[in-house]
Motif scaffolding. Structure first.
Motif, PDB file in Angstrom:
ATOM      1  N   THR A 145      36.840  33.191  35.110  1.00  0.00           N
ATOM      2  CA  THR A 145      36.466  33.599  36.467  1.00  0.00           C
ATOM      3  C   THR A 145      36.739  32.439  37.416  1.00  0.00           C
ATOM      4  O   THR A 145      36.434  31.290  37.097  1.00  0.00           O
ATOM      5  N   ASP A 146      37.297  32.768  38.595  1.00  0.00           N
ATOM      6  CA  ASP A 146      37.584  31.713  39.580  1.00  0.00           C
ATOM      7  C   ASP A 146      36.504  31.635  40.653  1.00  0.00           C
ATOM      8  O   ASP A 146      35.526  32.394  40.632  1.00  0.00           O
TER       9      ASP A 146
ATOM     10  N   ASP B 158      43.288  27.611  38.562  1.00  0.00           N
ATOM     11  CA  ASP B 158      43.264  28.553  39.674  1.00  0.00           C
ATOM     12  C   ASP B 158      43.170  27.756  40.977  1.00  0.00           C
ATOM     13  O   ASP B 158      42.478  26.731  41.017  1.00  0.00           O
TER      14      ASP B 158
ATOM     15  N   ASN C 277      37.249  36.338  41.060  1.00  0.00           N
ATOM     16  CA  ASN C 277      38.341  37.054  40.410  1.00  0.00           C
ATOM     17  C   ASN C 277      38.338  36.725  38.917  1.00  0.00           C
ATOM     18  O   ASN C 277      38.100  35.578  38.533  1.00  0.00           O
ATOM     19  N   VAL C 278      38.618  37.718  38.096  1.00  0.00           N
ATOM     20  CA  VAL C 278      38.566  37.555  36.637  1.00  0.00           C
ATOM     21  C   VAL C 278      39.940  37.843  36.052  1.00  0.00           C
ATOM     22  O   VAL C 278      40.652  38.730  36.509  1.00  0.00           O
ATOM     23  N   SER C 279      40.283  37.090  35.022  1.00  0.00           N
ATOM     24  CA  SER C 279      41.500  37.396  34.251  1.00  0.00           C
ATOM     25  C   SER C 279      41.185  37.222  32.778  1.00  0.00           C
ATOM     26  O   SER C 279      40.230  36.542  32.400  1.00  0.00           O
TER      27      SER C 279
ATOM     28  N   ASP D 155      42.799  34.381  48.018  1.00  0.00           N
ATOM     29  CA  ASP D 155      42.940  34.335  46.559  1.00  0.00           C
ATOM     30  C   ASP D 155      42.387  35.638  45.997  1.00  0.00           C
ATOM     31  O   ASP D 155      41.187  35.880  46.044  1.00  0.00           O
ATOM     32  N   THR D 156      43.273  36.481  45.493  1.00  0.00           N
ATOM     33  CA  THR D 156      42.840  37.776  44.967  1.00  0.00           C
ATOM     34  C   THR D 156      43.191  37.946  43.489  1.00  0.00           C
ATOM     35  O   THR D 156      43.030  39.029  42.949  1.00  0.00           O
ATOM     36  N   THR D 157      43.684  36.887  42.862  1.00  0.00           N
ATOM     37  CA  THR D 157      44.034  36.985  41.446  1.00  0.00           C
ATOM     38  C   THR D 157      43.155  36.040  40.634  1.00  0.00           C
ATOM     39  O   THR D 157      42.717  35.010  41.128  1.00  0.00           O
ATOM     40  N   GLY D 158      42.936  36.424  39.404  1.00  0.00           N
ATOM     41  CA  GLY D 158      42.133  35.600  38.505  1.00  0.00           C
ATOM     42  C   GLY D 158      42.889  34.369  38.051  1.00  0.00           C
ATOM     43  O   GLY D 158      44.075  34.196  38.342  1.00  0.00           O
TER      44      GLY D 158
ATOM     45  N   GLN E  58      36.419  32.620  43.603  1.00  0.00           N
ATOM     46  CA  GLN E  58      36.301  33.797  44.460  1.00  0.00           C
ATOM     47  C   GLN E  58      35.745  35.004  43.702  1.00  0.00           C
ATOM     48  O   GLN E  58      35.647  36.088  44.254  1.00  0.00           O
TER      49      GLN E  58
END
Length: 163
Positions: free
Chosen positions: A142-143, A91, A147-149, A54-57, A145
């Motif tokens: 933030t998830d 997520d 990752n932030v969106s 998982d590399t996306t927010g 992992q």
């Protein structure tokens, strides 16, 4: 001599049995049967596909605010003075936090609370400064992992309070 001519040793013939004598059986060793031992059936391991990291927010959808417009708190008696910002945030590795960043006469952030399902919400206001402006806001999530969106920008109108 036949043995010398062919290069193969000759086998002397077996003499016939004497009269009144039974022939004797010549035995050759019989093969020993091979034992088959049945063990457990071994199957090759089943390959479980490795999930992609998982590399996306988190996904931030359905952003809304209500009510809009709101009014400042001075002078007293004007309502509404707050607006609730909500969104659907999800997520695969889970959402660990979400905040609403806001920009009015001050810059700050308000933690969002997780409601049912994927719903997250936070309250903006009350504001006591001069009205007839806007509060710009953006959601940051933030998830699990790290990752932030961020969402696009939203806006709540802030009106002056004229009782």
């Amino acid at each position: 001599d036949l043995e010398l001519a062919l290069g193969v040793p000759s086998i002397p013939p077996t003499p016939p049995p004497a009269v009144g004598q039974l022939p004797t059986a010549t035995t050759s060793p019989s093969p020993t049967p091979t034992e088959t031992i049945q063990g457990p059936t071994v199957h090759p391991p089943t390959r479980t596909p490795t999930p992609a990291p998982d590399t996306t927010g988190p996904s931030i959808k359905s952003v809304s605010d209500s009510p809009d417009p709101i009014k400042v708190t001075q002078p007293k008696g004007c309502t509404p003075t707050t607006s609730t910002v909500s969104a659907s945030i999800s997520d695969p590795s889970g959402v660990t936090s979400a905040v609403v960043l806001f920009f009015h006469t001050t810059i700050g952030q308000v933690a969002m609370t997780h409601g049912s399902g994927n719903t997250w919400s936070a309250t903006l206001g009350p504001y006591s400064a001069t009205g007839d402006g806007t509060v710009d806001y953006q959601i940051r999530a933030t998830d699990g992992q790290g990752n932030v969106s961020e969402s696009g920008f939203g806006q709540v109108t802030v009106l002056a309070c004229i009782p």
